[in-house]
Design a protein around this motif. Structure first.
Motif, PDB file in Angstrom:
ATOM      1  N   GLY A  78      49.015  43.263  43.308  1.00 13.31           N
ATOM      2  CA  GLY A  78      49.196  42.622  42.132  1.00 13.31           C
ATOM      3  C   GLY A  78      47.920  42.652  41.444  1.00 13.31           C
ATOM      4  N   GLU A  79      47.042  43.484  42.105  1.00 14.67           N
ATOM      5  CA  GLU A  79      45.758  43.676  41.378  1.00 14.67           C
ATOM      6  C   GLU A  79      45.821  45.052  40.430  1.00 14.67           C
ATOM      7  N   THR A  80      44.994  45.197  39.610  1.00 10.48           N
ATOM      8  CA  THR A  80      44.900  46.284  38.521  1.00 10.48           C
ATOM      9  C   THR A  80      43.254  46.636  38.729  1.00 10.48           C
ATOM     10  N   SER A  81      43.214  47.904  39.176  1.00 14.70           N
ATOM     11  CA  SER A  81      41.744  48.475  39.208  1.00 14.70           C
ATOM     12  C   SER A  81      41.243  48.863  37.965  1.00 14.70           C
ATOM     13  N   GLY A  82      40.011  49.246  38.044  1.00 13.89           N
ATOM     14  CA  GLY A  82      39.262  49.807  36.871  1.00 13.89           C
ATOM     15  C   GLY A  82      39.615  50.998  36.631  1.00 13.89           C
ATOM     16  N   GLN A  83      39.698  51.906  37.514  1.00 14.32           N
ATOM     17  CA  GLN A  83      40.217  53.492  37.259  1.00 14.32           C
ATOM     18  C   GLN A  83      41.602  53.309  36.873  1.00 14.32           C
ATOM     19  N   MET A  84      42.284  52.250  36.987  1.00 12.82           N
ATOM     20  CA  MET A  84      43.803  52.444  36.455  1.00 12.82           C
ATOM     21  C   MET A  84      43.707  52.028  34.977  1.00 12.82           C
ATOM     22  N   LEU A  85      42.863  51.074  34.570  1.00 15.42           N
ATOM     23  CA  LEU A  85      42.693  50.638  33.053  1.00 15.42           C
ATOM     24  C   LEU A  85      42.106  51.717  32.272  1.00 15.42           C
ATOM     25  N   LYS A  86      41.151  52.403  33.105  1.00 21.98           N
ATOM     26  CA  LYS A  86      40.336  53.660  32.323  1.00 21.98           C
ATOM     27  C   LYS A  86      41.615  54.699  32.233  1.00 21.98           C
ATOM     28  N   GLU A  87      42.233  54.950  33.000  1.00 24.84           N
ATOM     29  CA  GLU A  87      43.285  56.145  32.737  1.00 24.84           C
ATOM     30  C   GLU A  87      44.266  55.871  31.750  1.00 24.84           C
ATOM     31  N   PHE A  88      44.782  54.445  31.480  1.00 19.48           N
ATOM     32  CA  PHE A  88      45.394  54.019  30.475  1.00 19.48           C
ATOM     33  C   PHE A  88      44.762  53.952  29.090  1.00 19.48           C
ATOM     34  N   GLY A  89      43.434  54.360  29.068  1.00 19.73           N
ATOM     35  CA  GLY A  89      42.933  54.433  27.776  1.00 19.73           C
ATOM     36  C   GLY A  89      41.917  53.155  27.381  1.00 19.73           C
ATOM     37  N   CYS A  90      41.653  52.518  28.403  1.00 22.11           N
ATOM     38  CA  CYS A  90      40.879  50.993  27.950  1.00 22.11           C
ATOM     39  C   CYS A  90      39.305  51.560  27.977  1.00 22.11           C
ATOM     40  N   ARG A  91      38.689  50.926  27.273  1.00 22.11           N
ATOM     41  CA  ARG A  91      37.224  51.021  27.206  1.00 22.11           C
ATOM     42  C   ARG A  91      36.608  49.914  27.647  1.00 22.11           C
ATOM     43  N   TYR A  92      37.243  48.825  27.347  1.00 23.88           N
ATOM     44  CA  TYR A  92      36.352  47.350  27.794  1.00 23.88           C
ATOM     45  C   TYR A  92      37.495  46.568  28.888  1.00 23.88           C
ATOM     46  N   THR A  93      37.165  45.524  29.140  1.00 27.25           N
ATOM     47  CA  THR A  93      37.976  44.707  29.989  1.00 27.25           C
ATOM     48  C   THR A  93      37.436  43.283  30.070  1.00 27.25           C
ATOM     49  N   LEU A  94      38.129  42.378  29.787  1.00 30.31           N
ATOM     50  CA  LEU A  94      37.687  40.902  30.078  1.00 30.31           C
ATOM     51  C   LEU A  94      37.445  40.546  31.174  1.00 30.31           C
ATOM     52  N   VAL A  95      36.451  39.737  31.593  1.00 34.35           N
ATOM     53  CA  VAL A  95      35.927  39.318  33.009  1.00 34.35           C
ATOM     54  C   VAL A  95      35.921  37.936  33.008  1.00 34.35           C
ATOM     55  N   GLY A  96      36.552  37.089  33.999  1.00 30.58           N
ATOM     56  CA  GLY A  96      36.137  35.714  33.986  1.00 30.58           C
ATOM     57  C   GLY A  96      36.579  34.781  32.764  1.00 30.58           C
ATOM     58  N   HIS A  97      37.760  35.230  32.274  1.00 30.80           N
ATOM     59  CA  HIS A  97      38.175  34.355  31.373  1.00 30.80           C
ATOM     60  C   HIS A  97      38.374  33.154  31.793  1.00 30.80           C
ATOM     61  N   SER A  98      38.399  32.048  31.140  1.00 28.54           N
ATOM     62  CA  SER A  98      38.592  30.628  31.471  1.00 28.54           C
ATOM     63  C   SER A  98      39.613  30.241  32.096  1.00 28.54           C
ATOM     64  N   GLU A  99      40.830  31.001  31.702  1.00 27.73           N
ATOM     65  CA  GLU A  99      42.117  30.699  32.038  1.00 27.73           C
ATOM     66  C   GLU A  99      42.247  31.282  33.744  1.00 27.73           C
ATOM     67  N   ARG A 100      41.610  32.564  33.944  1.00 26.56           N
ATOM     68  CA  ARG A 100      41.511  32.969  35.210  1.00 26.56           C
ATOM     69  C   ARG A 100      40.461  32.202  36.058  1.00 26.56           C
ATOM     70  N   ARG A 101      39.423  31.542  35.625  1.00 24.55           N
ATOM     71  CA  ARG A 101      38.478  30.572  36.492  1.00 24.55           C
ATOM     72  C   ARG A 101      39.265  29.439  36.777  1.00 24.55           C
ATOM     73  N   VAL A 102      40.070  28.870  35.708  1.00 23.69           N
ATOM     74  CA  VAL A 102      40.715  27.563  36.484  1.00 23.69           C
ATOM     75  C   VAL A 102      42.082  27.822  37.049  1.00 23.69           C
ATOM     76  N   ARG A 103      42.942  28.732  36.442  1.00 26.98           N
ATOM     77  CA  ARG A 103      44.313  28.901  36.987  1.00 26.98           C
ATOM     78  C   ARG A 103      44.267  29.704  38.505  1.00 26.98           C
ATOM     79  N   HIS A 104      43.065  30.558  38.396  1.00 27.22           N
ATOM     80  CA  HIS A 104      43.241  31.487  39.677  1.00 27.22           C
ATOM     81  C   HIS A 104      41.819  31.007  40.466  1.00 27.22           C
ATOM     82  N   GLN A 105      41.065  30.114  40.175  1.00 28.60           N
ATOM     83  CA  GLN A 105      39.968  29.673  40.843  1.00 28.60           C
ATOM     84  C   GLN A 105      38.843  30.677  41.096  1.00 28.60           C
ATOM     85  N   GLU A 106      38.783  31.404  40.204  1.00 28.23           N
ATOM     86  CA  GLU A 106      37.671  32.559  39.941  1.00 28.23           C
ATOM     87  C   GLU A 106      36.409  31.847  39.991  1.00 28.23           C
ATOM     88  N   GLN A 107      35.614  32.087  40.874  1.00 28.05           N
ATOM     89  CA  GLN A 107      34.104  31.688  41.083  1.00 28.05           C
ATOM     90  C   GLN A 107      33.128  32.529  40.392  1.00 28.05           C
TER      91      GLN A 107
END
Length: 254
Positions: A78-107
């Motif tokens: 279920g994970e997506t790696s940085g290399q995969m995002l880069k391969e699909f043309g990404c330059r940026y990525t969100l990290v630690g969005h509040s919905e991830r912190r709350v719903r997925h308990q990301e510390q």
């Protein structure tokens, strides 16, 4: 000079037909504009990155992920790696969005690791920080935000100057409530102060975005403040006319 960024977070929205129409409308609305120091970043669900990358040939928009794994590869369903995002043309990525912190308990520590991995993959992490209404009302806002930032500093060290931060008061996300301009500027100034304590260069260089019920009618005034360098746009980014108005209003700000 710090980069000015307008970031569209589509969250769990979009489909094949919607994406085509949206990109057509954005292309038409943006084609005559000279952007200079502004970057527009679209963060769709990961399954649509390939489609949107193919639709962006004549659109001045960059792609970003909504999240990234702290792992490079392996048995992480279920994970997506940085290399995969880069391969699909990404330059940026969100990290630690509040919905991830709350719903997925990301510390904080996990968020910092994700930012470190993103940088290692050639991506610029947009690290989200912010407080709940309870934390604000109890006077813990600054302590909560400082802990979130400090975890990233401890993990990245001098690489901290290569990231972007986004302040998103959790109580203003998807609620229709926007922090007042004074509240937003106060929080951004505090974040910049924390960064400056680590490094004067870091405090001067790092862009800090505001996210929380951003709309066309409040975008320009938010961007007119000294420490708000861009916007993280949620629901309004799903309406082409509204998102275009936000982008265009940024041209008339500081």
């Amino acid at each position: 000079m710090r980069k000015k960024l307008i970031v569209a977070n589509w969250k769990l929205n979009g489909n094949w037909a919607f994406n085509e129409v949206m990109m057509s409308e954005l292309s038409l609305g943006l084609k005559e504009v000279q952007w200079h120091d502004l970057e527009i970043i679209l963060c769709p669900p990961a399954v649509y990155l390939q489609q949107l990358n193919g639709l962006m040939t004549d659109v001045p928009i960059l792609l970003g992920g909504q999240d990234v794994s702290e792992q490079f590869f392996g048995a992480y369903t279920g994970e997506t790696s940085g290399q995969m995002l880069k391969e699909f043309g990404c330059r940026y990525t969100l990290v630690g969005h509040s919905e991830r912190r709350v719903r997925h308990q990301e510390q904080n520590e996990l968020v910092a690791l994700k930012a470190k991995t993103a940088l290692a993959c050639g991506l610029i992490p947009i690290i989200c920080v912010g407080e709940t209404l309870e934390e604000r009302d109890s006077g813990k806002m600054n302590a909560v935000i400082q802990q979130q930032i400090q975890s990233v500093i401890d993990c990245l060290k001098d690489d901290i100057s290569e990231v972007v931060f986004a302040y998103e008061p959790i109580w203003a996300i998807g609620t229709g409530i926007t922090a007042t301009v004074d509240q937003a500027q106060e929080a951004h100034a505090f974040i910049r102060g924390v960064l400056q304590q680590y490094s004067e260069l870091c405090g001067q260089k790092v862009s800090i975005l505001y996210g929380g019920s951003v709309k066309a009618d409040n975008a320009q005034v938010l961007l007119g403040t000294p420490d708000i360098d861009g916007l993280l746009v949620g629901g309004s980014s799903l309406m082409s006319s509204e998102f275009l108005a936000i982008c265009l209003s940024s041209l008339n700000s500081k």
